[in-house]
Design a protein around this motif. Structure first.
Motif, PDB file in Angstrom:
ATOM      1  N   ILE A 163       0.836  -1.201   0.000  1.00 43.71           N
ATOM      2  CA  ILE A 163       0.000   0.000   0.000  1.00 43.71           C
ATOM      3  C   ILE A 163       0.871   1.252   0.000  1.00 43.71           C
ATOM      4  CG2 ILE A 163      -1.598   1.353   1.442  1.00 43.71           C
ATOM      5  CD1 ILE A 163      -2.913  -1.401   2.180  1.00 43.71           C
ATOM      6  N   ILE A 164       1.949   1.235   0.764  1.00 44.22           N
ATOM      7  CA  ILE A 164       2.892   2.362   0.781  1.00 44.22           C
ATOM      8  C   ILE A 164       3.474   2.567  -0.617  1.00 44.22           C
ATOM      9  CG2 ILE A 164       5.121   3.165   1.664  1.00 44.22           C
ATOM     10  CD1 ILE A 164       4.354   1.640   4.314  1.00 44.22           C
ATOM     11  N   ASP A 165       3.843   1.471  -1.281  1.00 41.64           N
ATOM     12  CA  ASP A 165       4.387   1.563  -2.640  1.00 41.64           C
ATOM     13  C   ASP A 165       3.382   2.198  -3.598  1.00 41.64           C
ATOM     14  OD1 ASP A 165       6.774   0.386  -1.825  1.00 41.64           O
ATOM     15  OD2 ASP A 165       6.223  -1.619  -2.551  1.00 41.64           O
ATOM     16  N   VAL A 166       2.100   1.850  -3.465  1.00 39.84           N
ATOM     17  CA  VAL A 166       1.059   2.412  -4.333  1.00 39.84           C
ATOM     18  C   VAL A 166       0.930   3.917  -4.093  1.00 39.84           C
ATOM     19  CG1 VAL A 166      -1.433   2.423  -4.788  1.00 39.84           C
ATOM     20  CG2 VAL A 166      -0.215   0.245  -4.608  1.00 39.84           C
ATOM     21  N   ALA A 215       3.785   5.619  -5.667  1.00 40.52           N
ATOM     22  CA  ALA A 215       3.669   5.598  -7.128  1.00 40.52           C
ATOM     23  C   ALA A 215       2.773   6.735  -7.634  1.00 40.52           C
ATOM     24  CB  ALA A 215       3.129   4.249  -7.603  1.00 40.52           C
ATOM     25  N   LEU A 216       1.897   7.251  -6.760  1.00 41.64           N
ATOM     26  CA  LEU A 216       1.057   8.400  -7.103  1.00 41.64           C
ATOM     27  C   LEU A 216       1.841   9.709  -7.005  1.00 41.64           C
ATOM     28  CD1 LEU A 216      -2.213   7.502  -5.132  1.00 41.64           C
ATOM     29  CD2 LEU A 216      -1.872   7.401  -7.624  1.00 41.64           C
ATOM     30  N   GLY A 217       3.096   9.635  -6.556  1.00 45.72           N
ATOM     31  CA  GLY A 217       3.900  10.833  -6.369  1.00 45.72           C
ATOM     32  C   GLY A 217       3.656  11.495  -5.026  1.00 45.72           C
ATOM     33  N   ILE A 218       3.089  10.749  -4.093  1.00 41.10           N
ATOM     34  CA  ILE A 218       2.780  11.262  -2.758  1.00 41.10           C
ATOM     35  C   ILE A 218       3.744  10.626  -1.764  1.00 41.10           C
ATOM     36  CG2 ILE A 218       1.035  11.332  -0.920  1.00 41.10           C
ATOM     37  CD1 ILE A 218      -1.086  11.018  -3.198  1.00 41.10           C
ATOM     38  N   ASN A 219       4.362  11.438  -0.927  1.00 45.57           N
ATOM     39  CA  ASN A 219       5.180  10.902   0.149  1.00 45.57           C
ATOM     40  C   ASN A 219       4.223  10.295   1.173  1.00 45.57           C
ATOM     41  OD1 ASN A 219       6.696  10.583   2.567  1.00 45.57           O
ATOM     42  ND2 ASN A 219       8.151  12.131   1.861  1.00 45.57           N
ATOM     43  N   ALA A 220       4.420   9.030   1.524  1.00 41.88           N
ATOM     44  CA  ALA A 220       3.514   8.335   2.444  1.00 41.88           C
ATOM     45  C   ALA A 220       3.416   9.045   3.791  1.00 41.88           C
ATOM     46  CB  ALA A 220       3.952   6.888   2.624  1.00 41.88           C
ATOM     47  N   ALA A 221       4.446   9.801   4.171  1.00 40.86           N
ATOM     48  CA  ALA A 221       4.410  10.567   5.420  1.00 40.86           C
ATOM     49  C   ALA A 221       3.390  11.697   5.352  1.00 40.86           C
ATOM     50  CB  ALA A 221       5.791  11.129   5.737  1.00 40.86           C
ATOM     51  N   ASP A 222       2.966  12.086   4.149  1.00 41.02           N
ATOM     52  CA  ASP A 222       1.999  13.162   3.970  1.00 41.02           C
ATOM     53  C   ASP A 222       0.570  12.658   3.804  1.00 41.02           C
ATOM     54  OD1 ASP A 222       4.055  15.050   4.080  1.00 41.02           O
ATOM     55  OD2 ASP A 222       4.385  14.937   1.912  1.00 41.02           O
ATOM     56  N   ALA A 223       0.387  11.344   3.736  1.00 44.16           N
ATOM     57  CA  ALA A 223      -0.966  10.785   3.579  1.00 44.16           C
ATOM     58  C   ALA A 223      -1.794  11.107   4.821  1.00 44.16           C
ATOM     59  CB  ALA A 223      -0.898   9.279   3.362  1.00 44.16           C
TER      60      ALA A 223
END
Length: 172
Positions: free
Chosen positions: A121-124, A127-135
């Motif tokens: 899920i983190i990889d997905v 891949a959207l160009g979003i840093n997972a820390a910003d989700a």
């Protein structure tokens, strides 16, 4: 020991040169035995203890993923991922091994199949160009709840992220 305070973390003294109110995480790497690592997050502090151990720090109100894996002669004994929001002074928090003082636990999963799914899920998200820390933190709670119930989590979308960013910009 110069440069360290009296407290302990993972069997090692806590560094005293970290910025105030930094959440500290003790990381270990022993090839084929122990792997404590950060999967995502923006560190503001790094301190090497020795070749296998180091401490990293995160600013208040940031999000990071902490992966722990360990094995012995018989196989894997720990496979875990935690996603935390670091706390500000005076906020309540949950404690966690190797994390001082602790944090707001957004996701806590054990067992390789669930850990692997979170990593996917983190990889997905990335891949959207979003840093997972910003989700959105609420998304990590959703993933925790769904995977704990052995159901699929909804994937994070660009639209969901944009809505989170808009909401965050107007919140105090």
């Amino acid at each position: 020991m110069k440069g360290f305070e009296q407290g302990r973390m993972g069997g090692h003294a806590l560094p005293d040169d970290a910025p105030p109110f930094t959440t500290l995480v003790h990381l270990t790497w022993e090839e084929g035995r122990i792997e404590h690592r950060i999967r995502f997050g923006r560190t503001i502090y790094k301190h090497a203890i020795n070749q296998r151990n180091r401490v990293v720090g995160f600013a208040p109100n940031s999000v990071f993923a902490f992966v722990r894996w360990a094995s012995n002669d018989y196989g894997t004994v720990v496979s875990r991922i935690d996603i935390l929001r670091t706390i500000s002074r005076g906020e309540p928090f949950q404690t966690l091994p190797f994390v001082r003082p602790g944090g707001d636990l957004l996701l806590k999963l054990n067992g390789w199949p669930k850990v692997e799914r979170v990593l996917q899920i983190i990889d997905v998200i990335e891949a959207l160009g979003i840093n997972a820390a910003d989700a959105a933190p609420a998304y990590w709670r959703h993933v925790h709840n769904r995977l704990t119930a052995s159901t699929d989590a909804r994937l994070y979308t660009r639209e969901q992220h944009d809505a989170w960013l808009s909401r965050r910009s107007i919140l105090p």
